[in-house]
Design a protein around this motif. Structure first.
Motif, PDB file in Angstrom:
ATOM      1  N   VAL A 113     -31.874  11.318  -3.930  1.00  0.00           N
ATOM      2  CA  VAL A 113     -32.758  12.447  -3.606  1.00  0.00           C
ATOM      3  C   VAL A 113     -34.061  12.362  -4.397  1.00  0.00           C
ATOM      4  CG1 VAL A 113     -33.011  14.956  -3.746  1.00  0.00           C
ATOM      5  CG2 VAL A 113     -30.863  13.954  -2.927  1.00  0.00           C
ATOM      6  N   LEU A 114     -33.951  12.043  -5.673  1.00  0.00           N
ATOM      7  CA  LEU A 114     -35.132  11.980  -6.545  1.00  0.00           C
ATOM      8  C   LEU A 114     -35.832  10.634  -6.474  1.00  0.00           C
ATOM      9  CD1 LEU A 114     -33.704  13.759  -9.730  1.00  0.00           C
ATOM     10  CD2 LEU A 114     -35.182  14.732  -7.959  1.00  0.00           C
ATOM     11  N   GLU A 115     -35.236   9.670  -5.758  1.00  0.00           N
ATOM     12  CA  GLU A 115     -35.802   8.328  -5.594  1.00  0.00           C
ATOM     13  C   GLU A 115     -36.076   7.674  -6.942  1.00  0.00           C
ATOM     14  OE1 GLU A 115     -39.198   8.713  -3.088  1.00  0.00           O
ATOM     15  OE2 GLU A 115     -38.010   9.064  -1.278  1.00  0.00           O
ATOM     16  N   ILE A 116     -35.041   7.657  -7.797  1.00  0.00           N
ATOM     17  CA  ILE A 116     -35.148   7.008  -9.100  1.00  0.00           C
ATOM     18  C   ILE A 116     -34.037   5.967  -9.222  1.00  0.00           C
ATOM     19  CG2 ILE A 116     -36.172   9.009 -10.251  1.00  0.00           C
ATOM     20  CD1 ILE A 116     -33.428   9.660 -11.402  1.00  0.00           C
ATOM     21  N   ALA A 117     -34.200   5.038 -10.160  1.00  0.00           N
ATOM     22  CA  ALA A 117     -33.182   4.003 -10.389  1.00  0.00           C
ATOM     23  C   ALA A 117     -31.899   4.657 -10.891  1.00  0.00           C
ATOM     24  CB  ALA A 117     -33.696   2.982 -11.394  1.00  0.00           C
ATOM     25  N   PRO A 118     -30.748   4.284 -10.337  1.00  0.00           N
ATOM     26  CA  PRO A 118     -29.499   4.941 -10.740  1.00  0.00           C
ATOM     27  C   PRO A 118     -28.934   4.452 -12.080  1.00  0.00           C
ATOM     28  CG  PRO A 118     -29.034   3.291  -9.085  1.00  0.00           C
ATOM     29  CD  PRO A 118     -30.528   3.327  -9.238  1.00  0.00           C
ATOM     30  N   GLU A 119     -29.375   3.255 -12.550  1.00  0.00           N
ATOM     31  CA  GLU A 119     -28.780   2.682 -13.767  1.00  0.00           C
ATOM     32  C   GLU A 119     -28.882   3.603 -14.986  1.00  0.00           C
ATOM     33  OE1 GLU A 119     -29.350  -0.643 -10.971  1.00  0.00           O
ATOM     34  OE2 GLU A 119     -30.614   1.015 -11.676  1.00  0.00           O
ATOM     35  N   PRO A 120     -30.061   4.167 -15.296  1.00  0.00           N
ATOM     36  CA  PRO A 120     -30.118   5.040 -16.475  1.00  0.00           C
ATOM     37  C   PRO A 120     -29.265   6.293 -16.334  1.00  0.00           C
ATOM     38  CG  PRO A 120     -32.174   5.132 -15.260  1.00  0.00           C
ATOM     39  CD  PRO A 120     -31.393   3.996 -14.700  1.00  0.00           C
ATOM     40  N   VAL A 121     -29.185   6.830 -15.140  1.00  0.00           N
ATOM     41  CA  VAL A 121     -28.387   8.040 -14.922  1.00  0.00           C
ATOM     42  C   VAL A 121     -26.903   7.730 -15.081  1.00  0.00           C
ATOM     43  CG1 VAL A 121     -27.825   9.867 -13.283  1.00  0.00           C
ATOM     44  CG2 VAL A 121     -30.163   8.982 -13.381  1.00  0.00           C
ATOM     45  N   MET A 122     -26.452   6.626 -14.509  1.00  0.00           N
ATOM     46  CA  MET A 122     -25.039   6.264 -14.605  1.00  0.00           C
ATOM     47  C   MET A 122     -24.662   5.894 -16.045  1.00  0.00           C
ATOM     48  SD  MET A 122     -24.139   6.832 -11.574  1.00  0.00           S
ATOM     49  CE  MET A 122     -22.537   6.099 -11.277  1.00  0.00           C
TER      50      MET A 122
ATOM     51  N   LEU B 207     -29.598  11.008 -28.847  1.00  0.00           N
ATOM     52  CA  LEU B 207     -29.814   9.565 -28.915  1.00  0.00           C
ATOM     53  C   LEU B 207     -29.808   8.934 -27.527  1.00  0.00           C
ATOM     54  CD1 LEU B 207     -27.561   8.616 -31.987  1.00  0.00           C
ATOM     55  CD2 LEU B 207     -30.050   8.390 -31.851  1.00  0.00           C
ATOM     56  N   ALA B 208     -28.850   9.354 -26.686  1.00  0.00           N
ATOM     57  CA  ALA B 208     -28.752   8.786 -25.339  1.00  0.00           C
ATOM     58  C   ALA B 208     -29.997   9.098 -24.510  1.00  0.00           C
ATOM     59  CB  ALA B 208     -27.496   9.309 -24.650  1.00  0.00           C
ATOM     60  N   LEU B 209     -30.446  10.345 -24.575  1.00  0.00           N
ATOM     61  CA  LEU B 209     -31.623  10.737 -23.791  1.00  0.00           C
ATOM     62  C   LEU B 209     -32.888  10.026 -24.268  1.00  0.00           C
ATOM     63  CD1 LEU B 209     -30.950  14.574 -23.455  1.00  0.00           C
ATOM     64  CD2 LEU B 209     -30.576  12.787 -21.749  1.00  0.00           C
ATOM     65  N   TRP B 210     -32.903   9.582 -25.526  1.00  0.00           N
ATOM     66  CA  TRP B 210     -34.040   8.829 -26.052  1.00  0.00           C
ATOM     67  C   TRP B 210     -33.920   7.336 -25.739  1.00  0.00           C
ATOM     68  CZ3 TRP B 210     -33.888   6.259 -31.292  1.00  0.00           C
ATOM     69  CH2 TRP B 210     -35.086   5.589 -31.565  1.00  0.00           C
ATOM     70  N   LEU B 211     -32.714   6.777 -25.902  1.00  0.00           N
ATOM     71  CA  LEU B 211     -32.535   5.332 -25.802  1.00  0.00           C
ATOM     72  C   LEU B 211     -32.383   4.832 -24.366  1.00  0.00           C
ATOM     73  CD1 LEU B 211     -30.015   4.847 -28.760  1.00  0.00           C
ATOM     74  CD2 LEU B 211     -32.388   4.058 -28.694  1.00  0.00           C
ATOM     75  N   VAL B 212     -31.674   5.571 -23.531  1.00  0.00           N
ATOM     76  CA  VAL B 212     -31.378   5.078 -22.181  1.00  0.00           C
ATOM     77  C   VAL B 212     -32.647   4.761 -21.394  1.00  0.00           C
ATOM     78  CG1 VAL B 212     -30.421   5.718 -19.930  1.00  0.00           C
ATOM     79  CG2 VAL B 212     -29.073   6.092 -22.012  1.00  0.00           C
ATOM     80  N   PRO B 213     -33.661   5.657 -21.353  1.00  0.00           N
ATOM     81  CA  PRO B 213     -34.878   5.313 -20.596  1.00  0.00           C
ATOM     82  C   PRO B 213     -35.617   4.102 -21.163  1.00  0.00           C
ATOM     83  CG  PRO B 213     -34.775   7.677 -21.036  1.00  0.00           C
ATOM     84  CD  PRO B 213     -33.709   7.034 -21.869  1.00  0.00           C
ATOM     85  N   ILE B 214     -35.426   3.802 -22.464  1.00  0.00           N
ATOM     86  CA  ILE B 214     -36.096   2.639 -23.047  1.00  0.00           C
ATOM     87  C   ILE B 214     -35.488   1.351 -22.507  1.00  0.00           C
ATOM     88  CG2 ILE B 214     -36.499   1.381 -25.215  1.00  0.00           C
ATOM     89  CD1 ILE B 214     -36.597   4.065 -26.649  1.00  0.00           C
ATOM     90  N   PHE B 215     -34.172   1.268 -22.483  1.00  0.00           N
ATOM     91  CA  PHE B 215     -33.503   0.040 -22.041  1.00  0.00           C
ATOM     92  C   PHE B 215     -33.276   0.006 -20.527  1.00  0.00           C
ATOM     93  CE2 PHE B 215     -32.320   0.448 -26.521  1.00  0.00           C
ATOM     94  CZ  PHE B 215     -32.569  -0.835 -26.989  1.00  0.00           C
ATOM     95  N   PHE B 216     -33.258   1.176 -19.882  1.00  0.00           N
ATOM     96  CA  PHE B 216     -33.042   1.262 -18.428  1.00  0.00           C
ATOM     97  C   PHE B 216     -34.072   2.233 -17.842  1.00  0.00           C
ATOM     98  CE2 PHE B 216     -28.991   0.373 -20.473  1.00  0.00           C
ATOM     99  CZ  PHE B 216     -28.535  -0.733 -19.776  1.00  0.00           C
ATOM    100  N   PRO B 217     -35.279   1.748 -17.555  1.00  0.00           N
ATOM    101  CA  PRO B 217     -36.348   2.638 -17.059  1.00  0.00           C
ATOM    102  C   PRO B 217     -35.981   3.299 -15.733  1.00  0.00           C
ATOM    103  CG  PRO B 217     -37.224   0.511 -17.775  1.00  0.00           C
ATOM    104  CD  PRO B 217     -35.720   0.377 -17.735  1.00  0.00           C
ATOM    105  N   PHE B 218     -36.495   4.511 -15.544  1.00  0.00           N
ATOM    106  CA  PHE B 218     -36.245   5.236 -14.290  1.00  0.00           C
ATOM    107  C   PHE B 218     -36.991   4.591 -13.124  1.00  0.00           C
ATOM    108  CE2 PHE B 218     -35.598   8.611 -17.515  1.00  0.00           C
ATOM    109  CZ  PHE B 218     -34.292   8.920 -17.219  1.00  0.00           C
TER     110      PHE B 218
END
Length: 606
Positions: free
Chosen positions: A538-547, A595-606
Motif C-alpha cells: 500500500v505504501l509502496e516501500i521495500a518490505p525488507e526493513p519492515v519484515m 535501536l531497531a528503528l535507528w539501525l534497520v533503515p541504515i542497513f535496509f533502506p525503505f
C-alpha cells in the motif's frame, strides 16, 4: 464486538492481574485459565488442554531430561567449575563469562534449547558462588533471546519473515543478513545487562539450606582429622603384596584405615574404593586415613613409604570420596557391638575413621571399643555409598557434606552425554530434522545410554514451567477463534493507511511486542507477517526493513514469564515473580525498539 471477544479480553486482563498480584502460583493461575476456557465454549475441551501436547511443551520437557543427563554425568559440574575458575565468585565476572558463551550458542541452536541445557550449569555456579540463581538465570535468558536475532536460524520469527519475503517474490534474508542489526543490538544489551541491568535484578539471599550444611573441611575440624590423609607407596619386598584387606587387619594392628587405591596404568583420576576382598598389587598407590604415628609404625612394619601428594590429588580424593556423620539410635542392632563386629565396611561399603561420645572424641580400638546409644561416627568412603545411607535402619544419618550435591551419580557416562549433546546441537543447527524430534531422540538416548535413569528423568521435569506454558497456550487459541486478535490488529491498522515508513515500523514493533507477551512469538509473526507485507505494498516501500523490524520485535518478548518458553523455563529454578520480568524486560524492550528503528533503515533502506 461480540460477547466472546469481551469475555476473552476480560479473562486476559484478569490473568495478567493475577500474575501481578502474585498471590497465587503462576502455574495454578494457568490451570484456572484452562478450566475457564473449557467451560466457556469458546474453544473445545480438547483445544483447552491441547497445550499439554504442544510441540514446544514436549520439546521443553525433553530438554529437561537432556539437561538432567548433562548434570547427572558430571558434565554440568565440570563446565561450571571451569567457568568458576575464570569468573571466580564475583557476580559481574561470572556474567562476563556466561553471557558471551550464551550468545555464541544461541546463534546456532534454539534459545529454548540453550537455556534448558544451561540451567543445571548456572544453578551449580550460583550455589558455589553463594549467589541466588535469580541473579544469573534472567540475564542468561534475556541475552539468549537477543542473540537469537543475529542469524537466520537463531529464532523462528527470523525464518518466518524470510519465508514470507520469498513467497511474495523477494529474495528473502540470508543466514548472516540479520547480523549487522542483531549484532549491534546484542552488544548494547550485553553492556546494559552487565551494568545498569544488574540493578534491576531481584535481590534475594542465597538459599540458606546449603549454608547450614557442613563442608568436608568442617567435618575434618569437628573430628580433628586434619592431616590424617596419607599417600603410601609399596616397597619391592613388602609383605602386603597379594594380600586382601581382610587378611591385612590394619585396623586391629595399626589403627589405620585403607580406603582407596590407584592401580598402575589407570588414569591419575581413577581411585578404586577398597572393600574386604580387595587384593593389593605391587605397584598400587595406597590412600590411608590415620594418625601420623600410627602410619609411621605401619610403614616401618610393612615396608611401605610415604609419598607427597599434590593439592590436585587431594581435591581428586575429595571428588571421589567423602564423609557422612551418623548416630547410633536406641533400637539399633549395633548397640553393644565392637567396632570390629559392626563391620561398617561390609555393611555400608564405608570406613569408620572417627568417633564422638557425649561430644568428646573417642580413641578407637577396633577390637575393644563398643558402640553405645547416641554415639556419633564419621564414616568415609565413595560418594555413591554415602548417598545410599538414608535407607539403613540401624543408623541415623545426621548430616552429609554440602559437596555431595556436586557429585555426579553416573560420571563414567560423561562422554556419552557429551556425544549426545553435540549430536543434538549439530542436527538442530543444520535443520536435518524437526527440533522436537531431535530433542526427543536425544532425551531417549540419555536414558538408554545410562546417563540418566527413568526415575531421574521424571524428577527432572519442572512441572511449574511446563504447566505455566501449557496452560497459557489455549488463551492464544481463544483470542484467535473468538476474533479478539483480529479485531485488535484491524483496529490498530485501520487508521494508518497513509502512515510513514518509519511510523509503520514503529506501529508494527509495538503491536508485535505487545502480542508476543501473551502468545508465542512464532504465532505472532505468522499473524503479522502478511499484514506487514500488505502495508508495504500500500505504501509502496521495500518490505525488507519492515519484515526485519517485525522479526526483531517478536524476538524481544521479555516483559512477562509467559512471553517466551525461555522465560517460562527459568521461573521455577530462579524463583521469579511476574514483576521481576516486567522490571527488567520492559525497559530492555524499549531500548531494543529505539535501536531497531535507528539501525534497520541504515542497513535496509525503505
Amino acid at each position: 464486538m461480540t460477547a466472546q471477544i469481551v469475555f476473552v479480553y476480560v479473562l486476559l486482563a484478569l490473568t495478567i492481574g493475577a500474575f501481578i498480584i502474585d498471590r497465587w502460583r503462576m502455574d495454578m493461575v494457568a490451570l484456572m485459565v484452562v478450566i475457564v476456557l473449557a467451560l466457556s465454549g469458546i474453544i473445545t475441551p480438547g483445544e483447552a488442554v491441547a497445550g499439554f501436547g504442544n510441540t514446544i511443551v514436549v520439546m521443553i520437557a525433553a530438554l529437561f531430561v537432556v539437561g538432567e543427563g548433562i548434570f547427572r554425568t558430571g558434565v554440568a559440574g565440570f563446565i561450571g567449575q571451569f567457568l568458576l575458575k575464570i569468573g571466580g565468585r564475583s557476580e559481574l565476572r561470572l556474567l562476563m563469562v556466561l553471557l558471551p558463551m550464551v550468545s555464541l550458542l544461541s546463534t546456532s541452536i534454539s534459545s529454548t534449547g540453550t537455556v534448558a541445557l544451561l540451567i543445571p550449569i548456572v544453578m551449580t555456579m550460583a550455589r558455589k558462588a553463594s549467589l541466588h540463581p535469580s541473579r544469573l538465570l534472567l540475564p542468561v535468558a534475556l541475552i539468549t533471546l537477543v542473540a537469537g536475532m543475529t542469524t537466520l536460524i537463531g529464532t523462528p520469527p527470523n525464518i518466518i519473515v524470510s519465508g514470507a519475503l520469498r513467497e511474495a517474490g523477494h529474495a528473502g534474508f540470508t543466514f548472516f543478513e540479520f547480523m549487522p542489526v542483531g549484532g549491534i543490538i546484542l552488544l548494547v544489551c550485553l553492556i546494559l545487562m552487565l551494568s545498569v541491568g544488574r540493578m534491576l535484578l531481584p535481590k534475594r539471599a542465597p538459599v540458606a539450606a546449603d549454608s547450614e550444611r557442613a563442608s568436608l573441611e568442617d567435618f575434618a575440624r569437628r573430628y580433628e582429622i586434619d592431616g590424617y590423609l596419607h599417600k603410601l607407596r609399596i616397597g619391592a619386598d613388602s609383605p602386603v603384596i597379594g594380600k586382601t584387606v581382610t587378611a591385612l587387619q590394619w585396623r586391629r594392628g595399626f589403627n589405620v584405615t585403607l580406603f582407596a587405591i590407584r592401580r598402575k596404568g589407570d588414569s591419575p583420576n581413577t581411585l578404586v574404593p577398597v572393600m574386604l576382598n580387595t587384593e593389593i598389587a605391587p605397584d598400587d598407590t595406597l590412600w590411608i586415613y590415620g594418625h601420623s604415628e600410627d602410619v609411621a609404625q605401619l610403614c616401618a612394619s610393612m615396608h611401605l613409604y610415604r609419598a607427597q601428594f599434590t593439592a590436585y590429588e587431594e581435591r581428586r580424593v575429595q571428588r571421589a570420596f567423602g564423609y557422612a556423620e551418623i548416630m547410633i539410635p536406641p533400637d539399633s542392632a549395633l548397640v553393644g557391638a565392637t567396632l570390629e563386629q559392626a563391620a561398617f565396611r561390609r555393611r555400608y561399603g564405608l570406613n569408620l575413621i572417627a568417633m564422638r561420645r557425649h561430644k568428646e572424641l573417642v580413641t578407637m580400638q577396633y577390637s575393644e571399643t563398643t558402640l553405645q546409644t547416641g554415639d556419633t561416627l564419621l564414616l568415609a568412603g565413595a560418594w555413591t555409598h554415602i548417598s545410599r545411607l538414608g535407607t539403613e535402619r540401624d543408623i541415623v544419618v545426621l548430616q552429609t557434606p554440602v559437596e555431595l550435591d556436586d557429585i555426579a551419580p553416573h560420571p563414567d557416562k560423561a562422554w556419552r552425554a557429551v556425544l549426545i549433546l553435540l549430536s543434538m546441537i549439530g542436527v538442530m543447527a543444520f535443520g536435518l530434522l524437526p527440533n522436537v524430534t531431535v530433542v526427543l531422540v536425544a532425551a531417549m538416548l540419555m536414558i538408554m545410554s545410562g546417563c540418566v535413569t527413568v526415575k531421574e528423568s521424571y524428577q527432572s521435569l519442572n512441572e511449574t514451567s511446563l504447566v505455566l506454558l501449557a496452560g497459557m497456550l489455549p488463551l492464544a487459541t481463544a483470542m484467535e477463534k473468538s476474533g479478539a486478535l483480529q479485531l485488535l490488529v484491524d483496529s490498530l491498522l485501520s487508521g494508518f493507511s497513509d502512515i510513514s515508513p518509519l511510523g509503520l515500523c514503529t506501529l508494527l514493533f509495538v503491536l508485535t511486542a505487545v502480542l508476543s507477551q501473551f502468545m508465542s512469538n512464532t504465532a505472532t509473526t505468522v499473524l503479522l507477517a502478511p499484514v506487514a507485507m500488505s502495508m508495504c505494498q500500500v505504501l509502496e516501500i521495500a518490505p525488507e526493513p519492515v519484515m526485519m523490524t517485525v522479526a526483531i520485535a517478536a524476538s524481544s518478548a521479555f516483559a512477562t514469564p509467559i512471553a517466551s518458553p525461555v522465560n517460562s523455563l527459568i521461573v521455577a529454578p530462579g524463583q521469579y515473580r511476574f514483576v521481576d520480568f516486567v522490571k527488567i524486560g520492559a525497559p530492555l524492550q524499549v531500548v531494543i525498539m529505539l535501536l531497531a528503528l535507528w539501525l534497520v533503515p541504515i542497513f535496509f533502506p525503505f
